[in-house]
Design a protein around this motif. Structure first.
Motif, PDB file in Angstrom:
ATOM      1  N   GLY A   1       0.848  -1.399   0.047  1.00  0.00           N
ATOM      2  CA  GLY A   1       0.044  -0.047  -0.091  1.00  0.00           C
ATOM      3  C   GLY A   1       0.838   1.270  -0.071  1.00  0.00           C
ATOM      4  N   LYS A   2       1.871   1.300  -0.340  1.00  0.00           N
ATOM      5  CA  LYS A   2       2.988   2.536  -0.278  1.00  0.00           C
ATOM      6  C   LYS A   2       2.927   3.316  -1.557  1.00  0.00           C
ATOM      7  N   ALA A   3       2.581   2.464  -2.676  1.00  0.00           N
ATOM      8  CA  ALA A   3       2.609   3.093  -4.072  1.00  0.00           C
ATOM      9  C   ALA A   3       1.389   4.205  -4.132  1.00  0.00           C
ATOM     10  N   ASN A   4       1.695   5.095  -4.932  1.00  0.00           N
ATOM     11  CA  ASN A   4       0.720   6.170  -5.190  1.00  0.00           C
ATOM     12  C   ASN A   4       0.113   5.496  -6.568  1.00  0.00           C
ATOM     13  N   LEU A   5       1.057   5.048  -7.281  1.00  0.00           N
ATOM     14  CA  LEU A   5       0.780   4.590  -8.870  1.00  0.00           C
ATOM     15  C   LEU A   5       1.457   3.288  -9.009  1.00  0.00           C
ATOM     16  N   ILE A   6       0.734   2.396 -10.038  1.00  0.00           N
ATOM     17  CA  ILE A   6       1.523   1.365 -10.120  1.00  0.00           C
ATOM     18  C   ILE A   6       1.683   1.452 -11.757  1.00  0.00           C
ATOM     19  N   LEU A   7       2.946   0.890 -12.227  1.00  0.00           N
ATOM     20  CA  LEU A   7       3.089   0.677 -13.792  1.00  0.00           C
ATOM     21  C   LEU A   7       2.991  -0.901 -13.931  1.00  0.00           C
ATOM     22  N   LEU A   8       2.255  -1.338 -14.580  1.00  0.00           N
ATOM     23  CA  LEU A   8       2.172  -2.690 -14.671  1.00  0.00           C
ATOM     24  C   LEU A   8       2.007  -3.142 -15.789  1.00  0.00           C
ATOM     25  N   ASP A   9       3.181  -4.250 -16.268  1.00  0.00           N
ATOM     26  CA  ASP A   9       3.226  -4.922 -17.423  1.00  0.00           C
ATOM     27  C   ASP A   9       2.451  -5.870 -17.617  1.00  0.00           C
ATOM     28  N   LEU A  10       1.723  -6.463 -18.729  1.00  0.00           N
ATOM     29  CA  LEU A  10       0.770  -7.553 -18.681  1.00  0.00           C
ATOM     30  C   LEU A  10       1.579  -8.864 -18.777  1.00  0.00           C
ATOM     31  N   MET A  11       2.610  -8.915 -19.811  1.00  0.00           N
ATOM     32  CA  MET A  11       3.223 -10.570 -19.574  1.00  0.00           C
ATOM     33  C   MET A  11       4.294 -10.612 -18.627  1.00  0.00           C
ATOM     34  N   LEU A  12       3.955 -11.137 -17.612  1.00  0.00           N
ATOM     35  CA  LEU A  12       4.826 -11.588 -16.559  1.00  0.00           C
ATOM     36  C   LEU A  12       5.028 -12.725 -16.044  1.00  0.00           C
ATOM     37  N   PRO A  13       6.111 -13.224 -15.513  1.00  0.00           N
ATOM     38  CA  PRO A  13       6.275 -14.535 -14.758  1.00  0.00           C
ATOM     39  C   PRO A  13       5.562 -14.711 -13.709  1.00  0.00           C
ATOM     40  N   HIS A  14       5.189 -16.104 -13.540  1.00  0.00           N
ATOM     41  CA  HIS A  14       4.317 -16.482 -12.149  1.00  0.00           C
ATOM     42  C   HIS A  14       2.798 -16.064 -12.298  1.00  0.00           C
ATOM     43  N   MET A  15       2.630 -14.760 -12.336  1.00  0.00           N
ATOM     44  CA  MET A  15       1.152 -14.362 -12.488  1.00  0.00           C
ATOM     45  C   MET A  15       1.322 -13.082 -13.433  1.00  0.00           C
ATOM     46  N   SER A  16       0.083 -12.967 -14.367  1.00  0.00           N
ATOM     47  CA  SER A  16       0.170 -12.076 -15.374  1.00  0.00           C
ATOM     48  C   SER A  16      -0.491 -10.455 -14.788  1.00  0.00           C
ATOM     49  N   GLY A  17      -0.119  -9.794 -15.533  1.00  0.00           N
ATOM     50  CA  GLY A  17      -0.535  -8.352 -15.109  1.00  0.00           C
ATOM     51  C   GLY A  17      -2.167  -8.362 -14.931  1.00  0.00           C
ATOM     52  N   THR A  18      -2.794  -9.015 -15.752  1.00  0.00           N
ATOM     53  CA  THR A  18      -4.148  -9.085 -15.632  1.00  0.00           C
ATOM     54  C   THR A  18      -4.715  -9.488 -14.185  1.00  0.00           C
ATOM     55  N   GLU A  19      -3.800 -10.761 -13.881  1.00  0.00           N
ATOM     56  CA  GLU A  19      -4.284 -11.257 -12.616  1.00  0.00           C
ATOM     57  C   GLU A  19      -3.881 -10.461 -11.533  1.00  0.00           C
ATOM     58  N   VAL A  20      -2.713  -9.962 -11.454  1.00  0.00           N
ATOM     59  CA  VAL A  20      -2.401  -8.704 -10.488  1.00  0.00           C
ATOM     60  C   VAL A  20      -3.437  -7.739 -10.224  1.00  0.00           C
ATOM     61  N   LEU A  21      -3.840  -7.126 -11.246  1.00  0.00           N
ATOM     62  CA  LEU A  21      -4.625  -6.151 -11.166  1.00  0.00           C
ATOM     63  C   LEU A  21      -6.282  -6.678 -10.755  1.00  0.00           C
ATOM     64  N   GLN A  22      -6.653  -7.766 -10.900  1.00  0.00           N
ATOM     65  CA  GLN A  22      -7.669  -8.505 -10.552  1.00  0.00           C
ATOM     66  C   GLN A  22      -7.862  -8.685  -9.285  1.00  0.00           C
ATOM     67  N   HIS A  23      -6.675  -9.019  -8.735  1.00  0.00           N
ATOM     68  CA  HIS A  23      -6.457  -9.590  -7.210  1.00  0.00           C
ATOM     69  C   HIS A  23      -6.472  -8.176  -6.376  1.00  0.00           C
ATOM     70  N   LEU A  24      -5.871  -7.262  -7.153  1.00  0.00           N
ATOM     71  CA  LEU A  24      -5.831  -5.956  -6.140  1.00  0.00           C
ATOM     72  C   LEU A  24      -7.281  -5.385  -6.119  1.00  0.00           C
ATOM     73  N   ARG A  25      -8.008  -5.541  -7.180  1.00  0.00           N
ATOM     74  CA  ARG A  25      -9.216  -4.652  -7.418  1.00  0.00           C
ATOM     75  C   ARG A  25     -10.284  -5.553  -6.439  1.00  0.00           C
ATOM     76  N   GLU A  26     -10.175  -6.708  -6.386  1.00  0.00           N
ATOM     77  CA  GLU A  26     -11.008  -7.577  -5.844  1.00  0.00           C
ATOM     78  C   GLU A  26     -11.203  -7.733  -4.314  1.00  0.00           C
ATOM     79  N   THR A  27      -9.877  -7.155  -3.907  1.00  0.00           N
ATOM     80  CA  THR A  27      -9.688  -6.761  -2.384  1.00  0.00           C
ATOM     81  C   THR A  27      -9.585  -5.348  -2.017  1.00  0.00           C
ATOM     82  N   GLY A  28     -10.254  -4.776  -2.864  1.00  0.00           N
ATOM     83  CA  GLY A  28     -10.439  -3.492  -2.556  1.00  0.00           C
ATOM     84  C   GLY A  28      -9.444  -2.413  -2.647  1.00  0.00           C
TER      85      GLY A  28
END
Ligand code: CA
Length: 244
Positions: A49-76
């Motif tokens: 929660g320290k970041a004011n803004l996130i630059l998020l690549d989509l093609m990432l190892p282990h977990m895609s950028g889309t999944e990262v975003l989905q997890h974040l938004r789903e948890t508020g």
């Protein structure tokens, strides 16, 4: 410019040269920068929660950028996100916007373009969207079967309280401000997202669908947010009470 030095940007990007280049250049611009080289590490750092803004690549190892975003938004977690996508990833880009990303940039992009987008997103999400440059709604509004708390961005329907995402709240705010009138998808895009180069108005429809799940008794037969075919959406409920 006053609090630029306190603006913290998290860069989630697996290409080492790009990641290092972004960090270097953004630090020269006066931002505090942290980095993550894969999706899982990125999600962990974003959740701090320290970041004011996130630059998020989509093609990432282990977990895609889309999944990262989905997890974040789903948890508020509503930290503003700018997607960094490669050419030909239009579908992922659209999906990202539907999941609640705030903007996107297609690689390769220039530093001037990047910093302009960062400033625009920060401006929109930090001041404009929350404070509202229009007649900002405040207090608690009661409609038949629905209570909206504008201070906390929560809705209560059938005794159950739910948190709205930033975009859901802004859509609802605009519809309620214009209740009884039709608001077009283009108007929602312009006012809520703040820019008009979004690839599709489906983004609006998907956020409306999610909003309806939170406020409608029966999403198939909505009583609050009605679809006006070919035109847009209309908030039709009667205001019973407005407590400041
Ligand atoms: Ca990548």
């Amino acid at each position: 410019m006053s609090n630029l030095s306190e603006t913290h940007i998290l860069v989630i990007e697996d290409e080492q040269d790009l990641r290092a280049g972004l960090q270097h250049n953004l630090e020269l611009e006066g931002y505090v920068v942290s980095t993550a080289a894969d999706g899982r590490e990125g999600l962990r750092k974003a959740r701090e929660g320290k970041a004011n803004l996130i630059l998020l690549d989509l093609m990432l190892p282990h977990m895609s950028g889309t999944e990262v975003l989905q997890h974040l938004r789903e948890t508020g977690n509503e930290t503003p996100v700018i997607i960094l996508s490669a050419k030909g990833q239009d579908r992922d880009k659209v999906q990202g916007l539907e999941l609640g990303a705030d903007d996107y940039l297609t690689k390769p992009f220039g530093l001037t373009e990047l910093t302009a987008r960062i400033r625009a997103v920060l401006r929109r999400t930090q001041s404009g969207a929350k404070a509202g440059d229009r007649q900002a709604l405040s207090g608690v509004m009661v409609f038949p079967g629905l209570t909206v708390d504008w201070g906390r961005f929560t809705v209560q329907s059938e005794g159950e309280e739910t948190q709205l995402s930033r975009y859901e709240a802004e859509i609802l705010r605009m519809l309620v401000e214009h209740r009884g009138q039709v608001v077009s998808r283009q108007d929602l895009l312009r006012k809520v997202w703040g820019y008009v180069h979004l690839p599709t108005t489906r983004t609006v429809d998907n956020h409306i669908a999610r909003l309806r799940k939170k406020i409608e008794h029966d999403v198939e037969n909505p009583t609050h947010v009605k679809t006006v075919h070919g035109l847009g959406y209309c908030f039709e409920s009667e205001l019973l009470e407005h407590r400041q």
